[in-house]
Design an enzyme around this catalytic site. Structure first.
Site, PDB file in Angstrom:
ATOM      1  CG  HIS A 179      17.369  -6.063  31.274  1.00 21.21           C
ATOM      2  ND1 HIS A 179      16.601  -7.085  30.750  1.00 21.21           N
ATOM      3  CD2 HIS A 179      17.958  -6.583  32.386  1.00 21.21           C
ATOM      4  CE1 HIS A 179      16.715  -8.158  31.500  1.00 21.21           C
ATOM      5  NE2 HIS A 179      17.538  -7.880  32.505  1.00 21.21           N
ATOM      6  CD  GLU A 182      15.853  -4.882  27.709  1.00 17.90           C
ATOM      7  OE1 GLU A 182      14.764  -4.724  28.290  1.00 17.90           O
ATOM      8  OE2 GLU A 182      16.512  -5.944  27.788  1.00 17.90           O
ATOM      9  NE  ARG A 235      20.755  -9.129  30.864  1.00 14.74           N
ATOM     10  CZ  ARG A 235      19.616  -9.638  30.387  1.00 14.74           C
ATOM     11  NH1 ARG A 235      19.140  -9.203  29.237  1.00 14.74           N
ATOM     12  NH2 ARG A 235      18.969 -10.574  31.063  1.00 14.74           N
ATOM     13  CG  HIS A 306      11.970  -6.683  29.760  1.00 17.87           C
ATOM     14  ND1 HIS A 306      13.203  -7.020  30.273  1.00 17.87           N
ATOM     15  CD2 HIS A 306      11.132  -6.619  30.825  1.00 17.87           C
ATOM     16  CE1 HIS A 306      13.121  -7.158  31.589  1.00 17.87           C
ATOM     17  NE2 HIS A 306      11.867  -6.919  31.953  1.00 17.87           N
ATOM     18  CD  GLU A 383      11.700  -9.341  26.156  1.00 20.77           C
ATOM     19  OE1 GLU A 383      12.276  -8.389  25.579  1.00 20.77           O
ATOM     20  OE2 GLU A 383      12.198  -9.976  27.107  1.00 20.77           O
TER      21      GLU A 383
END
Length: 429
Positions: A179, A182, A235, A306, A383
């Protein structure tokens, strides 16, 4: 985090024009705000999710089973207020002005760039990352090896680096920056590369030398460049759609594993989680899948980096009704990561669970494809920081602390994998 109810914000805010291009031709987000919207029912979620179909005014930043984080244009506060009243839901303000965070980030990057060196007090561009990789490969020719994943839609090379100190090591594949916005992911990936090659700490040396590392710092190269040059909040990929004027697909919904099942991706080309017109429609994902297939007999663990939310997510993403056969083992491994990170002085807390169970259905993701189709039995989405104070625009001062957490977390994760028998040599080595 500032907790301000939406009606108060509506009373105070001065409406201005929405996102616009500034003098440097980058999209600006002046007075865009980010809200945490809490909901209780599927019906409430469905109504709120429809807002993000209007991409000019609403962007989805994060979704969990009981809340959405929405970026809202200054001209759409009234519409959000109407929908909150209609659904009997509440909103709390996280970020009052997205552009202020972007400007602060830009200033920090410029300050750190003055001496021209590569480092982790700023976010580096793709060109800077690739030049640094070349320097690393030249400096450590005996233990590093360059590899190419493939070509992007716009013709950029997707590069990776293998670090191997000896033969017969278990393999760990790190996928980063699938993405585009990020940035903390590629910053962390490059920091880890540097640590594996330069650290004299015994813990790091054991970690580096007893595993083969395959690291792709930036997978979504076109989108990443676009975030640096045009739109910090981008994104997706950058391949045009044949059925819409909207650009790109969500590359982490484009793998051929339960693709588009259970509302796990959108069929709307304008949506942030658009799954693409078909599996592997995005050349970056087609290339990555072919690369993984070519080395799958050497890979024991796959980690997809992520941000944000501080989570460890395991398969399955397409359903919360079923769990993988080794789900209990994966939760043990995830707990080891979380406990190790929390033990550091920063005290950062990670939660863990299946992707669909702890968040929402997300079909066609890297980890599910690796687990379901390629037999990589330990496969996680990690994440990174934070939980919403800065979201995707995490200040550069967080890079090293986040990377230190990733290092200690991965160390504990792999130690638990070893204890549970997942790091033995695979067939084909």
């Amino acid at each position: 985090m500032t907790l301000v109810t939406l009606p108060l914000v509506l009373a105070l805010v001065v409406l201005v024009q929405g996102a616009s291009f500034g003098q440097d031709e980058r999209l600006r987000y002046d007075n865009y705000s980010v809200y945490k919207v809490k909901f209780e029912t599927r019906e409430q979620r469905s109504v709120l999710r429809k807002l993000v179909e209007d991409r000019e005014n609403f962007r989805l930043w994060h979704e969990a089973k009981d809340e959405l984080h929405l970026m809202v244009s200054p001209g759409a506060f009234g519409e959000l207020g109407t929908e909150l009243q209609k659904t009997n839901t509440t909103a709390e303000l996280f970020i009052s002005n997205v552009q202020e965070l972007i400007d602060t980030e830009d200033a920090a990057n410029r300050k750190a760039s003055r001496d021209g060196s590569f480092g982790w007090t700023k976010y580096n561009s793709l060109a800077e990352i690739y030049a640094w990789l070349d320097d690393i490969l030249a400096a450590y020719p005996a233990i590093t090896e360059s590899f190419e994943v493939g070509q992007s839609y716009e013709g950029r090379t997707i590069r990776g680096i293998k670090i191997s100190y000896k033969s017969n090591n278990p393999g760990v594949l790190i996928e980063s920056n699938i993405h585009a916005r990020e940035w903390i992911t590629s910053a962390t990936a490059t920091w880890l590369i540097n640590e594996f090659l330069t650290s004299t700490d015994k813990l790091v040396r054991d970690l580096a030398e007893n595993h083969d590392w395959y690291i792709v710092p930036v997978l979504n190269v076109d989108g990443f460049v676009y975030t640096h040059e045009k739109d910090r909040m981008w994104r997706k990929t950058r391949q045009p759609s044949e059925i819409s004027s909207c650009i790109g697909a969500d590359p982490n919904r484009n793998y051929d594993s339960h693709w588009m099942e259970n509302d796990g991706a959108s069929s709307n080309p304008c949506a942030e989680d658009y799954g693409g017109p078909k599996p592997f429609s995005e050349p970056e994902i087609q290339a990555m899948s072919e690369f993984v297939i070519s080395i799958k007999d050497k890979i024991n663990v796959l980690l997809a980096f992520h941000s944000y939310s501080q989570l460890l997510l395991s398969p399955y993403g397409h359903t919360k009704e079923e769990f993988p056969p080794n789900f209990d083992d994966m939760m043990e491994v995830a707990q080891a990561y979380g406990d190790a990170v929390e033990s550091l002085p920063y005290g950062t807390v990670y939660r863990y669970g299946s992707a669909a169970g702890i968040l929402y259905p997300a079909s066609g993701a890297t980890i599910d494809w690796a687990y379901n189709e390629q037999g990589v039995q330990i496969s996680y989405t990690i994440e990174f920081r934070d939980t919403g104070r800065y979201g995707f625009i995490l200040p550069p001062v967080h890079i090293v602390p986040n990377a230190e957490e990733a290092l200690i977390g991965i160390t504990a994760l792999l130690e638990k994998c070893k204890d549970l028998g997942y790091l033995g040599l695979k067939t084909g080595l």
